[in-house]
Design a protein around this motif. Structure first.
Motif, PDB file in Angstrom:
ATOM      1  N   HIS A  96      77.672  17.185 -20.549  1.00 55.55           N
ATOM      2  CA  HIS A  96      77.109  17.018 -21.888  1.00 55.55           C
ATOM      3  C   HIS A  96      76.193  18.211 -22.182  1.00 55.55           C
ATOM      4  N   ALA A 172      75.514  20.325 -33.841  1.00 56.73           N
ATOM      5  CA  ALA A 172      75.693  19.063 -34.577  1.00 56.73           C
ATOM      6  C   ALA A 172      75.125  17.869 -33.818  1.00 56.73           C
ATOM      7  N   GLY A 213      78.816  14.552 -32.329  1.00 60.95           N
ATOM      8  CA  GLY A 213      77.807  15.340 -33.044  1.00 60.95           C
ATOM      9  C   GLY A 213      77.540  14.704 -34.384  1.00 60.95           C
ATOM     10  N   GLY A 235      76.098   9.324 -30.198  1.00 60.15           N
ATOM     11  CA  GLY A 235      74.765   9.249 -29.608  1.00 60.15           C
ATOM     12  C   GLY A 235      73.891   8.273 -30.388  1.00 60.15           C
TER      13      GLY A 235
END
Ligand code: PGA
Length: 253
Positions: A96, A172, A213, A235
């Motif tokens: 990541h 992003a 993103g 996320g």
């Protein structure tokens, strides 16, 4: 046929009680709502065994956020693939951009971790993506090519088929700025073409490539409608069922 996937990366968020609540909400949701995609979550590792208990019928895929490249030994604070295997989770996110940025993770590390996961029968979700500066300088194709080659191209065709790739432009992530659906499609198609060149079209067509993103309920449908976008790595919007479920439903007709 490649899979459609919506994966939630919880990062370093939620205490135990909060994490459990969200897992139970997700379980309830999954039981009551047929979905047109697979759902994965990557909670902080300390909650993985709880996730395994709550999702005992494998309603959703359980992933770690990172792992050690080493099998075992004196690596204080690290977690090994064998540990993950022993609690029967499904795999791990690898490389990541936050691991790259804050922990110096490179694609060579990623390569060893991806291989270790595959050898253990687990699924890697391998992340790549360019920085804002690289995009501004027009280097994004070159960066993506290099990352993909170093991290994945030592794998056999049978191995690479089992990898999930997440294209996550660094500019992003967590910024509220999203790649346009066209930008995402362009890079996804490019990644697939790189794989097709090396392993053949049939292999490339089997690999799920997720976009990550700033995917939110209001932009997911358009992004996921692109032919080479097979879902998302989410996320911030994965931290509330209300948002995450709307993103899952972006795959509903
Ligand atoms: P974000 O994070 O959705 O909060 O931008 C995505 C990710 O880092 O995987």
């Amino acid at each position: 046929m490649r899979k459609k996937i919506v994966a939630g990366n919880w990062k370093m968020n939620k205490n135990y009680a909060e994490a459990s609540v969200l897992m139970f909400q997700l379980l309830e949701y999954k039981k009551n709502n047929p979905t047109n995609c697979e759902i994965f979550i990557a909670p902080p590792s300390i909650y993985l065994t709880t996730a395994k208990e709550i999702f005992a019928d494998k309603e959703i895929g359980i992933y770690a956020q990172d792992m050690s490249e080493y099998p075992s030994g004196a690596y204080t604070g690290e977690l090994s693939v064998e540990m993950y295997q022993s609690i029967e989770i499904d795999g791990s996110i690898i490389a990541h951009s936050e691991r790259r940025l804050y922990h110096g993770e490179t694609d060579s590390h990623a390569n060893r971790k991806v291989k270790a996961l595959l050898d253990a029968g687990l699924t890697p979700i391998y992340c790549n993506g360019e920085t804002l500066e690289q995009r501004k300088n027009g280097q994004h194709f070159e960066v993506i090519k290099n990352q993909t080659q170093v991290a994945l191209f030592t794998l056999s065709a049978d191995e690479i088929k089992k990898v999930v790739i997440a294209y996550e432009p660094v500019w992003a992530i967590g910024t509220g700025e999203t790649a346009t659906p066209e930008q995402a499609q362009e890079i996804h198609a490019y990644i697939r073409s790189l794989i097709a060149e090396k392993y053949g079209k049939e292999v490339a067509d089997e690999i799920s490539i997720l976009y990550g993103g700033s995917v939110k309920p209001d932009n997911a449908k358009e992004i996921f409608s692109k032919p080479d976008v097979d879902g998302g790595l989410i996320g911030g919007a994965a931290l509330k069922l209300e948002d995450f479920s709307k993103i899952i439903e972006a795959f509903n007709p």
